[in-house]
Design a protein around this motif. Structure first.
Motif, short mmCIF file in Angstrom:
data_model
loop_
_atom_site.label_atom_id
_atom_site.label_comp_id
_atom_site.label_asym_id
_atom_site.label_seq_id
_atom_site.Cartn_x
_atom_site.Cartn_y
_atom_site.Cartn_z
N ARG A 46 0.69 -1.21 0.08
CA ARG A 46 -0.02 0.08 -0.04
C ARG A 46 0.82 1.24 -0.05
O ARG A 46 0.21 2.36 -0.16
CB ARG A 46 -0.94 -0.02 1.16
CG ARG A 46 -1.80 -1.10 1.26
CD ARG A 46 -2.68 -1.01 2.50
NE ARG A 46 -3.23 0.44 2.93
CZ ARG A 46 -4.06 1.00 2.81
NH1 ARG A 46 -5.27 0.28 2.21
NH2 ARG A 46 -4.52 2.21 3.19
N HIS A 47 2.06 1.30 0.38
CA HIS A 47 2.81 2.32 0.69
C HIS A 47 4.04 2.43 -0.16
O HIS A 47 4.77 1.41 -0.46
CB HIS A 47 3.17 2.49 2.40
CG HIS A 47 4.13 3.50 2.69
ND1 HIS A 47 4.93 3.60 3.55
CD2 HIS A 47 3.90 4.91 2.28
CE1 HIS A 47 5.47 4.91 3.51
NE2 HIS A 47 4.61 5.85 2.71
N ALA A 48 4.42 3.80 -0.79
CA ALA A 48 5.68 3.86 -1.59
C ALA A 48 6.25 4.85 -0.94
O ALA A 48 5.81 6.05 -0.67
CB ALA A 48 5.17 4.06 -3.13
N LEU A 49 7.81 5.18 -1.26
CA LEU A 49 8.53 6.00 -0.80
C LEU A 49 9.17 6.53 -2.19
O LEU A 49 9.95 5.82 -2.63
CB LEU A 49 9.57 5.60 0.23
CG LEU A 49 10.48 6.72 0.62
CD1 LEU A 49 9.99 7.80 1.45
CD2 LEU A 49 11.80 6.06 1.60
N VAL A 50 9.07 7.95 -2.29
CA VAL A 50 9.50 8.70 -3.42
C VAL A 50 10.88 9.37 -2.90
O VAL A 50 10.73 10.41 -2.04
CB VAL A 50 8.72 9.39 -3.99
CG1 VAL A 50 9.28 10.26 -5.20
CG2 VAL A 50 7.46 8.49 -4.63
#
Length: 129
Positions: A35-39
């Motif tokens: 569910r979570h992405a880090l840019v």
């Protein structure tokens, strides 16, 4: 100072050819969970590199519900960059946040952002050691 005493472009030596690869900029989209992405953004985000920021954030938003944009390694942050970040926030205010914005990024975002945009301050690694 008169116009005659001002240096012209030809007085400054040969022009340096512009090449976007010479600009200090990098972006990476890292899935943290399903569910979570880090840019992660590094370097100078200006009108030349802003389209790459837009592409990275769009990639993260299209594949993940929650998106965190790490701006801790940003040296320069233009109004074009702020517009992209704020538009992404407007698309998904409940699942979008900024992590540890550098001073350069915070100065510009603070001009345009309202109190709903969440800044996670983060921990300065130099202060810990």
């Amino acid at each position: 100072m008169t116009l005659d005493s001002m240096r012209t472009r030809t007085d400054l030596g040969p022009a340096v050819a512009f090449h976007p690869a010479k600009w200090s900029f990098a972006i990476a989209v890292e899935p943290v969970t399903d569910r979570h992405a880090l840019v992660r953004v590094r370097g100078d985000v200006d009108m030349v590199t802003a389209p790459r920021l837009l592409a990275g954030i769009n990639e993260a938003i299209s594949d993940h519900t929650d998106v965190t944009v790490d701006l801790s390694d940003v040296n320069f942050f233009s109004c074009a960059a702020a517009e992209i970040v704020l538009a992404a926030y407007a698309r998904r205010p409940e699942g979008f946040r900024i992590l540890a914005p550098s001073r350069a990024a915070r100065r510009v975002l603070d001009l345009f952002a309202d109190d709903r945009l969440i800044y996670d301050i983060g921990v300065d690694a130099a202060a810990v050691h």
